[in-house]
Design an enzyme around this catalytic site. Structure first.
Site, PDB file in Angstrom:
ATOM      1  N   PHE A 140       0.865  -1.185   0.000  1.00 47.50           N
ATOM      2  CA  PHE A 140       0.000   0.000   0.000  1.00 47.50           C
ATOM      3  C   PHE A 140       0.895   1.227   0.000  1.00 47.50           C
ATOM      4  O   PHE A 140       1.611   1.490   0.969  1.00 47.50           O
ATOM      5  CB  PHE A 140      -0.950   0.041   1.207  1.00 47.50           C
ATOM      6  CG  PHE A 140      -1.899   1.207   1.083  1.00 47.50           C
ATOM      7  CD1 PHE A 140      -3.089   1.067   0.391  1.00 47.50           C
ATOM      8  CD2 PHE A 140      -1.586   2.456   1.598  1.00 47.50           C
ATOM      9  CE1 PHE A 140      -3.952   2.153   0.219  1.00 47.50           C
ATOM     10  CE2 PHE A 140      -2.440   3.543   1.433  1.00 47.50           C
ATOM     11  CZ  PHE A 140      -3.626   3.387   0.741  1.00 47.50           C
ATOM     12  N   ASP A 151       9.505   2.653   1.721  1.00 47.63           N
ATOM     13  CA  ASP A 151       8.368   3.488   2.093  1.00 47.63           C
ATOM     14  C   ASP A 151       8.136   3.314   3.593  1.00 47.63           C
ATOM     15  O   ASP A 151       7.551   2.327   4.035  1.00 47.63           O
ATOM     16  CB  ASP A 151       7.133   3.062   1.287  1.00 47.63           C
ATOM     17  CG  ASP A 151       5.903   3.885   1.646  1.00 47.63           C
ATOM     18  OD1 ASP A 151       5.932   4.582   2.675  1.00 47.63           O
ATOM     19  OD2 ASP A 151       4.906   3.815   0.891  1.00 47.63           O
ATOM     20  N   LYS A 155       2.997  11.184   7.064  1.00 49.67           N
ATOM     21  CA  LYS A 155       2.138  10.994   8.239  1.00 49.67           C
ATOM     22  C   LYS A 155       2.647  11.746   9.478  1.00 49.67           C
ATOM     23  O   LYS A 155       2.423  12.944   9.597  1.00 49.67           O
ATOM     24  CB  LYS A 155       1.953   9.506   8.517  1.00 49.67           C
ATOM     25  CG  LYS A 155       1.151   8.801   7.397  1.00 49.67           C
ATOM     26  CD  LYS A 155       0.769   7.400   7.804  1.00 49.67           C
ATOM     27  CE  LYS A 155       0.166   6.611   6.660  1.00 49.67           C
ATOM     28  NZ  LYS A 155      -1.247   6.866   6.440  1.00 49.67           N
TER      29      LYS A 155
HETATM   30  C1  LIG Z   1       3.162   2.879   3.592  1.00 49.64           C
HETATM   31  C2  LIG Z   1       2.292   3.976   3.072  1.00 49.64           C
HETATM   32  N1  LIG Z   1       2.679   4.672   2.003  1.00 49.64           N
HETATM   33  C3  LIG Z   1       1.942   5.671   1.491  1.00 49.64           C
HETATM   34  C4  LIG Z   1       0.732   6.013   2.064  1.00 49.64           C
HETATM   35  C5  LIG Z   1      -0.078   7.116   1.466  1.00 49.64           C
HETATM   36  O1  LIG Z   1      -0.070   8.247   2.276  1.00 49.64           O
HETATM   37  P1  LIG Z   1      -1.161   9.403   2.061  1.00 49.64           P
HETATM   38  O2  LIG Z   1      -2.489   8.854   2.490  1.00 49.64           O
HETATM   39  O3  LIG Z   1      -0.669  10.528   2.938  1.00 49.64           O
HETATM   40  O4  LIG Z   1      -1.141   9.739   0.608  1.00 49.64           O
HETATM   41  C6  LIG Z   1       0.292   5.309   3.180  1.00 49.64           C
HETATM   42  C7  LIG Z   1      -1.013   5.634   3.789  1.00 49.64           C
HETATM   43  O5  LIG Z   1      -1.589   4.891   4.567  1.00 49.64           O
HETATM   44  C8  LIG Z   1       1.082   4.266   3.701  1.00 49.64           C
HETATM   45  O6  LIG Z   1       0.686   3.547   4.761  1.00 49.64           O
END
Ligand SMILES: Cc1ncc(COP(=O)(O)O)c(C=O)c1O
Length: 404
Positions: free
Chosen positions: A142, A227, A256
């Site tokens: 994700f 990530d 976040k």
């Molecule tokens: C690992 C990871 N990457 C990217 C994102 C995307 O972040 P955003 O919702 O701020 O676009 C999330 C969101 O839950 C995430 O958990």
């Protein structure tokens, strides 16, 4: 006024898109690990806005930093310098021991930026033939919700009806270095993974996975992009999840909690030769690097520099693990933890996790389901051990009640 006759949740239902299915509670205030509903009921927050609230609601130091900056300067665009961006980038790079930073807003934007950087780097530095660059990703990933990102998701709900998708991605099983190695070739620009898959249900890969990927990427001359938007900034008990394996990626994605639960703030932290593929005009964002977000981000970094939030998450994580260990196979098919973060797969005979979340609401505990059968637990680091034990006890009591 017509609007006054409806409550906020009804207005949301009537006037907003239905791309979420919130639990039936309307929050009006928050402090630390607790939030208050519109009827005055207080709830313990075990979600932390998907780890954006690692430091709790309205952390006094973060709120003070926001107020101070609000009273001075909020937005400049990158057409001019501001006095917060440079220090923010320097302090963040220093915190994680990397070369430099490209600031952005949301997590998805950071991921998109990393993909662009990896592709251009592959063409300019690795000699990948034009328009052929590929990025290797993991099943169950994700990384956000843009069309490019959902295009390489393995979740049919995230993809259905949104094609055609961006080409150039290869998906392999998560946690398997050999599967990645089998796909690396002359067109590969990067390997992009989460060190722990949060949305998938806090899936922790086998020990040595990140070290194996690091070695592979070094040997084959491709970029390792981690990530850590959800796993980073203390959640696993260390500053970064990859600290547990003693490695650094070439490109690190943060978001976040970087914005302190106050503003969106994300960052691509990378090797200098990767950041240097961007030239004026090739990439940008109106709000990226704004002084308000950077001032808050600097205070987040200052908190993390003390090591205290990480220590808190690690020691509370031990409490969480101990409490969950008592669940047994009648309640939980599997329990996975990584620091102050847990995924609990409900045992087969239990109803969907959503039912448990609704029952927990009436016991003043906020938990959210992921993928129908899993409870994801990610409390803010300011929760006390006593509160955590109480809340996990409530989860256990609800699952006992729901057992057929
Ligand atoms: C690992 C990871 N990457 C990217 C994102 C995307 O972040 P955003 O919702 O701020 O676009 C999330 C969101 O839950 C995430 O958990």
């Amino acid at each position: 006024m017509l609007i006054a006759r409806f409550d906020a949740a009804e207005l949301e239902q009537r006037w907003s898109a239905h791309n979420y299915d919130p639990l039936p509670v309307t929050l009006v205030a928050g402090e630390g690990a607790w939030v208050t509903g519109d009827d005055g009921t207080r709830y313990l927050d075990l979600l932390s806005s998907y780890s954006a609230l690692n430091f709790g609601h309205r952390h006094p130091r973060l709120v003070a930093a926001a107020h101070a900056q609000l009273d001075r300067l909020t937005l400049t665009s990158r057409a001019f310098h501001n006095d917060q961006l440079g220090p923010f980038c320097a302090e963040l790079a220093e915190l994680v021991g990397m070369d430099g930073v490209l600031p952005a807003n949301t997590g998805a934007e950071a991921v998109e930026t990393a993909i662009k950087a990896a592709r251009r780097w592959a063409y300019e530095r690795r000699g990948v033939p034009s328009e052929r660059a590929t990025v290797i990703v993991a099943d169950g990933n994700f990384h956000g919700r843009t069309t490019t990102i959902v295009g390489f998701s393995s979740d049919p709900d995230a993809r259905r009806g949104f094609g055609p998708f961006t080409p150039g991605f290869v998906r392999v099983p998560f946690g398997d270095v050999d599967a990645v190695a089998a796909e690396v070739n002359g067109d590969t620009a990067a390997v992009l993974v989460e060190p722990v898959q949060g949305e998938a249900g806090v899936i922790v890969p086998p020990e040595g996975y990140l070290r194996g990927l690091r070695r592979l990427c070094d040997e084959r001359g491709v970029l390792l992009v981690l990530d850590e938007i959800q796993s980073g900034l203390g959640r696993t008990g260390r500053t970064l999840a990859c600290d547990h394996e003693g490695i650094r990626p070439d490109v690190l994605l943060l978001g976040k909690a970087l914005g302190g639960g106050i503003v969106p703030l994300s960052a691509v932290v990378a090797r200098r030769d990767v950041l240097d593929v961007f030239t004026p005009g090739s990439h940008g964002s109106t709000f990226g690097g704004n002084p308000l977000a950077c001032a808050i981000g600097r205070e987040v970094i200052a908190l993390l520099r003390t090591g205290e939030p990480q220590r808190q998450a690690a020691s509370l994580g031990r409490v969480l693990r101990e409490e969950l260990a008592g669940f047994g196979p009648r309640l939980a098919g599997a329990v996975r933890t990584a620091g102050l973060w847990a995924g609990v797969d409900l045992a087969g005979p239990l109803p969907p996790a959503r039912v448990a979340c609704e029952a927990l609401l009436s016991r003043r505990v906020l938990v959210k389901d992921t993928h129908h059968r899993t409870l994801r637990i990610a409390p803010p680091f300011v929760v006390t051990a006593g509160e955590l034990r109480w809340a996990v006890g409530e989860i256990r009591a609800v699952l006992e009640e729901l057992c057929p």
